[in-house]
Enzyme design. Structure first.
Site, PDB file in Angstrom:
ATOM      1  N   GLY A 165       0.784  -1.232   0.000  1.00  0.00           N
ATOM      2  CA  GLY A 165       0.000   0.000   0.000  1.00  0.00           C
ATOM      3  C   GLY A 165       0.815   1.282   0.000  1.00  0.00           C
ATOM      4  O   GLY A 165       0.317   2.335   0.414  1.00  0.00           O
ATOM      5  N   ARG A 170     -14.625 -15.394 -10.598  1.00  0.00           N
ATOM      6  CA  ARG A 170     -14.236 -13.975 -10.681  1.00  0.00           C
ATOM      7  C   ARG A 170     -15.453 -13.063 -10.745  1.00  0.00           C
ATOM      8  O   ARG A 170     -15.462 -11.980 -10.162  1.00  0.00           O
ATOM      9  CB  ARG A 170     -13.329 -13.741 -11.898  1.00  0.00           C
ATOM     10  CG  ARG A 170     -11.926 -14.298 -11.689  1.00  0.00           C
ATOM     11  CD  ARG A 170     -11.028 -14.031 -12.885  1.00  0.00           C
ATOM     12  NE  ARG A 170      -9.790 -14.785 -12.755  1.00  0.00           N
ATOM     13  CZ  ARG A 170      -8.665 -14.309 -12.192  1.00  0.00           C
ATOM     14  NH1 ARG A 170      -8.629 -13.087 -11.723  1.00  0.00           N
ATOM     15  NH2 ARG A 170      -7.596 -15.060 -12.106  1.00  0.00           N
ATOM     16  N   MET A 186      -4.007  -6.859  -7.129  1.00  0.00           N
ATOM     17  CA  MET A 186      -3.427  -7.969  -7.889  1.00  0.00           C
ATOM     18  C   MET A 186      -4.430  -8.951  -8.486  1.00  0.00           C
ATOM     19  O   MET A 186      -4.046 -10.038  -8.902  1.00  0.00           O
ATOM     20  CB  MET A 186      -2.419  -8.727  -7.007  1.00  0.00           C
ATOM     21  CG  MET A 186      -1.198  -7.912  -6.607  1.00  0.00           C
ATOM     22  SD  MET A 186      -0.296  -7.150  -8.008  1.00  0.00           S
ATOM     23  CE  MET A 186       0.288  -8.624  -8.838  1.00  0.00           C
ATOM     24  N   ASN A 193       1.729   3.043  -2.637  1.00  0.00           N
ATOM     25  CA  ASN A 193       1.098   3.999  -3.566  1.00  0.00           C
ATOM     26  C   ASN A 193      -0.159   4.596  -2.950  1.00  0.00           C
ATOM     27  O   ASN A 193      -0.406   5.799  -3.077  1.00  0.00           O
ATOM     28  CB  ASN A 193       0.769   3.318  -4.898  1.00  0.00           C
ATOM     29  CG  ASN A 193       1.953   3.319  -5.846  1.00  0.00           C
ATOM     30  OD1 ASN A 193       2.349   4.371  -6.325  1.00  0.00           O
ATOM     31  ND2 ASN A 193       2.529   2.154  -6.071  1.00  0.00           N
ATOM     32  N   LEU A 217      -5.980  -6.437 -20.381  1.00  0.00           N
ATOM     33  CA  LEU A 217      -5.066  -6.235 -19.261  1.00  0.00           C
ATOM     34  C   LEU A 217      -3.902  -5.292 -19.604  1.00  0.00           C
ATOM     35  O   LEU A 217      -3.173  -5.539 -20.576  1.00  0.00           O
ATOM     36  CB  LEU A 217      -4.511  -7.602 -18.830  1.00  0.00           C
ATOM     37  CG  LEU A 217      -3.711  -7.628 -17.542  1.00  0.00           C
ATOM     38  CD1 LEU A 217      -4.592  -7.332 -16.350  1.00  0.00           C
ATOM     39  CD2 LEU A 217      -3.027  -8.975 -17.372  1.00  0.00           C
ATOM     40  N   HIS A 275       0.964   0.831 -13.143  1.00  0.00           N
ATOM     41  CA  HIS A 275       1.642  -0.398 -13.556  1.00  0.00           C
ATOM     42  C   HIS A 275       3.151  -0.146 -13.608  1.00  0.00           C
ATOM     43  O   HIS A 275       3.583   0.874 -14.161  1.00  0.00           O
ATOM     44  CB  HIS A 275       1.121  -0.841 -14.927  1.00  0.00           C
ATOM     45  CG  HIS A 275       1.769  -2.088 -15.403  1.00  0.00           C
ATOM     46  ND1 HIS A 275       1.406  -3.339 -14.936  1.00  0.00           N
ATOM     47  CD2 HIS A 275       2.783  -2.296 -16.273  1.00  0.00           C
ATOM     48  CE1 HIS A 275       2.168  -4.257 -15.513  1.00  0.00           C
ATOM     49  NE2 HIS A 275       3.017  -3.643 -16.330  1.00  0.00           N
ATOM     50  N   THR A 293      -9.094  -0.914 -18.954  1.00  0.00           N
ATOM     51  CA  THR A 293     -10.035  -1.425 -19.950  1.00  0.00           C
ATOM     52  C   THR A 293     -10.000  -2.955 -19.847  1.00  0.00           C
ATOM     53  O   THR A 293      -9.139  -3.501 -19.147  1.00  0.00           O
ATOM     54  CB  THR A 293      -9.627  -0.975 -21.368  1.00  0.00           C
ATOM     55  OG1 THR A 293      -8.303  -1.458 -21.626  1.00  0.00           O
ATOM     56  CG2 THR A 293      -9.658   0.539 -21.515  1.00  0.00           C
ATOM     57  N   ASN A 347      -5.245   2.583 -12.964  1.00  0.00           N
ATOM     58  CA  ASN A 347      -4.258   1.650 -12.411  1.00  0.00           C
ATOM     59  C   ASN A 347      -2.873   2.244 -12.566  1.00  0.00           C
ATOM     60  O   ASN A 347      -2.624   3.028 -13.481  1.00  0.00           O
ATOM     61  CB  ASN A 347      -4.328   0.329 -13.199  1.00  0.00           C
ATOM     62  CG  ASN A 347      -3.294  -0.690 -12.733  1.00  0.00           C
ATOM     63  OD1 ASN A 347      -3.143  -0.912 -11.529  1.00  0.00           O
ATOM     64  ND2 ASN A 347      -2.580  -1.299 -13.666  1.00  0.00           N
TER      65      ASN A 347
HETATM   66  N1  NHR Z   1      -8.214  -5.866 -14.866  1.00  0.00           N
HETATM   67  C1  NHR Z   1      -8.484  -5.543 -16.136  1.00  0.00           C
HETATM   68  N2  NHR Z   1      -9.587  -6.040 -16.673  1.00  0.00           N
HETATM   69  N3  NHR Z   1      -7.680  -4.747 -16.879  1.00  0.00           N
HETATM   70  C2  NHR Z   1      -6.552  -4.258 -16.335  1.00  0.00           C
HETATM   71  O1  NHR Z   1      -5.787  -3.471 -17.086  1.00  0.00           O
HETATM   72  C3  NHR Z   1      -6.204  -4.586 -15.003  1.00  0.00           C
HETATM   73  C4  NHR Z   1      -7.087  -5.406 -14.286  1.00  0.00           C
HETATM   74  C5  NHR Z   1      -6.801  -5.787 -12.961  1.00  0.00           C
HETATM   75  C6  NHR Z   1      -5.630  -5.384 -12.382  1.00  0.00           C
HETATM   76  C7  NHR Z   1      -3.399  -4.276 -12.482  1.00  0.00           C
HETATM   77  C8  NHR Z   1      -2.337  -5.104 -13.216  1.00  0.00           C
HETATM   78  C9  NHR Z   1      -0.941  -4.489 -13.109  1.00  0.00           C
HETATM   79  O2  NHR Z   1      -0.788  -3.284 -12.957  1.00  0.00           O
HETATM   80  C10 NHR Z   1      -4.729  -4.588 -13.095  1.00  0.00           C
HETATM   81  C11 NHR Z   1      -5.017  -4.166 -14.391  1.00  0.00           C
HETATM   82  C12 NHR Z   1      -2.866  -8.488 -11.620  1.00  0.00           C
HETATM   83  C13 NHR Z   1      -2.431  -9.357 -12.622  1.00  0.00           C
HETATM   84  C14 NHR Z   1      -2.495 -10.846 -12.430  1.00  0.00           C
HETATM   85  O3  NHR Z   1      -1.950 -11.602 -13.232  1.00  0.00           O
HETATM   86  C15 NHR Z   1      -1.954  -8.809 -13.797  1.00  0.00           C
HETATM   87  C16 NHR Z   1      -1.941  -7.437 -13.970  1.00  0.00           C
HETATM   88  C17 NHR Z   1      -2.385  -6.579 -12.961  1.00  0.00           C
HETATM   89  C18 NHR Z   1      -2.842  -7.110 -11.797  1.00  0.00           C
HETATM   90  N4  NHR Z   1      -3.202 -11.342 -11.370  1.00  0.00           N
HETATM   91  C19 NHR Z   1      -3.385 -12.757 -11.039  1.00  0.00           C
HETATM   92  C20 NHR Z   1      -4.855 -13.166 -11.237  1.00  0.00           C
HETATM   93  O4  NHR Z   1      -5.070 -14.371 -11.439  1.00  0.00           O
HETATM   94  C21 NHR Z   1      -3.023 -13.036  -9.613  1.00  0.00           C
HETATM   95  C22 NHR Z   1      -1.588 -12.722  -9.317  1.00  0.00           C
HETATM   96  C23 NHR Z   1      -1.288 -12.655  -7.819  1.00  0.00           C
HETATM   97  O5  NHR Z   1      -2.207 -12.769  -6.979  1.00  0.00           O
HETATM   98  O6  NHR Z   1      -0.100 -12.451  -7.495  1.00  0.00           O
HETATM   99  O7  NHR Z   1      -5.765 -12.334 -11.110  1.00  0.00           O
HETATM  100  O8  NHR Z   1       0.066  -5.228 -13.259  1.00  0.00           O
HETATM  101  C1  GAR Z   2       3.713  -1.193  -7.258  1.00  0.00           C
HETATM  102  O1  GAR Z   2       4.998  -1.218  -7.820  1.00  0.00           O
HETATM  103  C2  GAR Z   2       2.661  -1.274  -8.328  1.00  0.00           C
HETATM  104  O2  GAR Z   2       2.991  -0.549  -9.482  1.00  0.00           O
HETATM  105  C3  GAR Z   2       2.651  -2.736  -8.623  1.00  0.00           C
HETATM  106  O3  GAR Z   2       2.827  -3.378  -7.389  1.00  0.00           O
HETATM  107  C4  GAR Z   2       3.459  -2.492  -6.474  1.00  0.00           C
HETATM  108  C5  GAR Z   2       2.534  -2.272  -5.324  1.00  0.00           C
HETATM  109  O4  GAR Z   2       3.186  -1.563  -4.310  1.00  0.00           O
HETATM  110  N1  GAR Z   2       1.413  -3.124  -9.208  1.00  0.00           N
HETATM  111  C6  GAR Z   2       1.277  -4.247  -9.853  1.00  0.00           C
HETATM  112  O5  GAR Z   2       2.209  -4.995 -10.085  1.00  0.00           O
HETATM  113  C7  GAR Z   2      -0.145  -4.548 -10.255  1.00  0.00           C
HETATM  114  N2  GAR Z   2      -0.169  -5.841 -10.814  1.00  0.00           N
HETATM  115  P1  GAR Z   2       2.367  -0.804  -3.190  1.00  0.00           P
HETATM  116  O6  GAR Z   2       1.354  -1.814  -2.639  1.00  0.00           O
HETATM  117  O7  GAR Z   2       3.386  -0.455  -2.165  1.00  0.00           O
HETATM  118  O8  GAR Z   2       1.707   0.365  -3.816  1.00  0.00           O
END
Ligand code: NHR
Ligand code: GAR
Length: 212
Positions: free
Chosen positions: A12, A61, A86, A14, A140, A105, A137, A103
């Site tokens: 947390g 989901r 996540m 961010n 992903l 990233h 959107t 988001n």
């Molecule tokens: N959802 C949508 N539809 N579109 C995006 O652009 C999203 C989203 C949900 C989250 C954040 C994203 C990132 O910044 C985000 C963007 C989780 C995963 C993932 O693989 C990938 C990208 C992001 C967040 N999650 C796994 C899952 O099965 C679990 C991984 C874990 O728990 O460690 O959901 O990177």
């Molecule tokens: C941050 O680096 C963020 O960009 C990334 O995880 C970290 C969270 O840190 N996000 C992702 O990878 C989303 N899939 P924080 O909890 O300290 O903000």
């Protein structure tokens, strides 16, 4: 003032940067999909309401996302902010909050969507890496980009050292992006592009390694 709900899964930092930025909005609540997220205590210490919606309590989901949306709507959120959240969100959830779901990233999108971005950047030997704030959107990590920050990749970087350098920039650009949204200075237009009524700020070029 717009009402904001922040979704987290872990540390947390961010979220903390957003809470401490004195933004022109009301942070109504912080919601985590994990009860053990460190960020929940930080939010409470700032006097912000918290909630946990564990994805493990839901069969799929769609039902998790429906429960999440119910809580978010209970806080009458205008903008939903993913801050290290996540769980991939369903199309239905993303469409419900179209234009008001953002988001951060840890890569210069469209490079390195998904997870383990710093490891992959180091593997590829890129010289510049960074972070991106974008509208979410259904595809992903492919939504319209609001702001990016770039950092140099150094010879002896590890995923840890590189992620720390990127995280510093995350903490600068995320409050800026949310401030623009709260002030209606940036929005998603009818063509799905990021529009803005602020003057373009010419940024400095980043060369890495630098010229001699
Ligand atoms: N959802 C949508 N539809 N579109 C995006 O652009 C999203 C989203 C949900 C989250 C954040 C994203 C990132 O910044 C985000 C963007 C989780 C995963 C993932 O693989 C990938 C990208 C992001 C967040 N999650 C796994 C899952 O099965 C679990 C991984 C874990 O728990 O460690 O959901 O990177
Ligand atoms: C941050 O680096 C963020 O960009 C990334 O995880 C970290 C969270 O840190 N996000 C992702 O990878 C989303 N899939 P924080 O909890 O300290 O903000």
């Amino acid at each position: 003032m717009k009402r904001i709900v922040i979704l987290i899964s872990g540390r947390g930092s961010n979220m903390q940067a957003l809470l401490e930025a004195k933004l022109p909005c009301e942070i109504a609540a912080v919601i985590s999909n994990r009860a053990d997220a460190q960020g929940l205590a930080t939010a409470s210490a700032h006097g912000i309401a918290t909630a946990v919606v564990s994805h493990k309590d839901y069969a799929d989901r769609a039902s998790f996302d429906a429960a999440l949306a119910k809580i978010i709507d209970g806080y009458a959120a205008d903008i939903v902010v993913l801050a290290g959240f996540m769980r991939i969100l369903t199309d239905g959830f993303v469409e419900r909050y179209a234009g008001r779901l953002i988001n951060i990233h840890p890569s210069l999108l469209p490079a390195y969507p998904g997870i383990d971005t710093h490891e992959r950047a180091l593997q590829d030997g890129v010289k510049i890496h960074g972070c991106t704030v974008h509208f979410v959107t259904p595809t992903l990590d492919h939504g319209p980009i609001i702001i990016q920050a770039a950092v140099p990749v150094l010879r002896d970087d590890t995923p840890q050292s590189l992620s720390a350098r990127v995280l510093c920039e995350e903490h600068r650009i995320y409050p800026q992006a949310l401030r623009w949204l709260c002030l209606n200075q940036v929005w998603l237009d009818e063509h799905g592009r990021v529009a803005s009524d602020r003057l373009e700020q010419p940024g400095a070029p980043l060369l890495s390694p630098g010229l001699e």
